[in-house]
Scaffold this motif. Structure first.
Motif, PDB file in Angstrom:
ATOM      1  N   MET A 127       0.836  -1.194   0.000  1.00 53.51           N
ATOM      2  CA  MET A 127       0.000   0.000   0.000  1.00 53.51           C
ATOM      3  C   MET A 127       0.873   1.246   0.000  1.00 53.51           C
ATOM      4  O   MET A 127       1.073   1.880  -1.006  1.00 53.51           O
ATOM      5  N   SER A 128       1.453   1.629   1.127  1.00 50.97           N
ATOM      6  CA  SER A 128       2.189   2.879   1.218  1.00 50.97           C
ATOM      7  C   SER A 128       3.575   2.788   0.595  1.00 50.97           C
ATOM      8  O   SER A 128       4.192   3.800   0.345  1.00 50.97           O
ATOM      9  N   GLY A 129       4.066   1.553   0.284  1.00 52.60           N
ATOM     10  CA  GLY A 129       5.368   1.390  -0.328  1.00 52.60           C
ATOM     11  C   GLY A 129       5.417   1.943  -1.738  1.00 52.60           C
ATOM     12  O   GLY A 129       6.463   2.291  -2.232  1.00 52.60           O
ATOM     13  N   THR A 139       4.485   8.008  -3.379  1.00 53.48           N
ATOM     14  CA  THR A 139       5.611   8.926  -3.247  1.00 53.48           C
ATOM     15  C   THR A 139       5.579   9.503  -1.831  1.00 53.48           C
ATOM     16  O   THR A 139       4.562   9.396  -1.124  1.00 53.48           O
ATOM     17  N   PHE A 140       6.658  10.149  -1.460  1.00 55.43           N
ATOM     18  CA  PHE A 140       6.710  10.789  -0.145  1.00 55.43           C
ATOM     19  C   PHE A 140       5.586  11.804  -0.013  1.00 55.43           C
ATOM     20  O   PHE A 140       4.891  11.855   0.999  1.00 55.43           O
ATOM     21  N   GLU A 141       5.399  12.583  -1.054  1.00 51.04           N
ATOM     22  CA  GLU A 141       4.389  13.646  -1.017  1.00 51.04           C
ATOM     23  C   GLU A 141       2.978  13.077  -0.895  1.00 51.04           C
ATOM     24  O   GLU A 141       2.142  13.619  -0.169  1.00 51.04           O
ATOM     25  N   GLU A 142       2.696  11.980  -1.606  1.00 56.69           N
ATOM     26  CA  GLU A 142       1.379  11.349  -1.528  1.00 56.69           C
ATOM     27  C   GLU A 142       1.128  10.779  -0.135  1.00 56.69           C
ATOM     28  O   GLU A 142       0.041  10.944   0.432  1.00 56.69           O
ATOM     29  N   ALA A 143       2.145  10.119   0.421  1.00 54.61           N
ATOM     30  CA  ALA A 143       2.007   9.545   1.756  1.00 54.61           C
ATOM     31  C   ALA A 143       1.800  10.643   2.793  1.00 54.61           C
ATOM     32  O   ALA A 143       0.954  10.522   3.683  1.00 54.61           O
ATOM     33  N   ALA A 163       6.344   4.957   6.505  1.00 57.20           N
ATOM     34  CA  ALA A 163       6.758   5.045   5.101  1.00 57.20           C
ATOM     35  C   ALA A 163       7.467   6.376   4.837  1.00 57.20           C
ATOM     36  O   ALA A 163       8.509   6.403   4.173  1.00 57.20           O
ATOM     37  N   CYS A 164       6.929   7.465   5.367  1.00 59.43           N
ATOM     38  CA  CYS A 164       7.567   8.771   5.199  1.00 59.43           C
ATOM     39  C   CYS A 164       8.941   8.789   5.859  1.00 59.43           C
ATOM     40  O   CYS A 164       9.923   9.271   5.277  1.00 59.43           O
TER      41      CYS A 164
END
Length: 76
Positions: free
Chosen positions: A1-3, A6-10, A44-45
């Motif tokens: 899922m979060s992998g 992108t950083f911004e999306e997460a 994730a971030c």
């Protein structure tokens, strides 16, 4: 899922979860569920930032620049 985010999306999803939890008008079960998702997004971030820091450190040291260190105090 979060992998795959992108950083911004997460980060955007995490901000929406925080806003929703702060509103406080959601059932407990749903709050627990989105809290758990928020924790996964937070990790994730963190992992993406850690990877970027390690990559930057490698680039700087390979190019003969001064060693680059980030201490825990610098991150606060």
């Amino acid at each position: 899922m979060s992998g795959k985010l992108t950083f911004e999306e997460a980060l955007e999803q995490l901000e929406m979860i925080i806003k929703r939890l702060e509103e406080g008008d959601i059932p407990l079960e749903e709050a627990l569920e989105i809290y758990q998702k928020g924790m996964e997004l937070s990790k994730a971030c963190h992992d993406k930032l850690k990877y970027a820091e390690e990559k930057l450190t490698k680039v700087l040291t390979e190019n003969g620049e001064e060693e680059f260190y980030v201490s825990e105090e610098d991150q606060a």
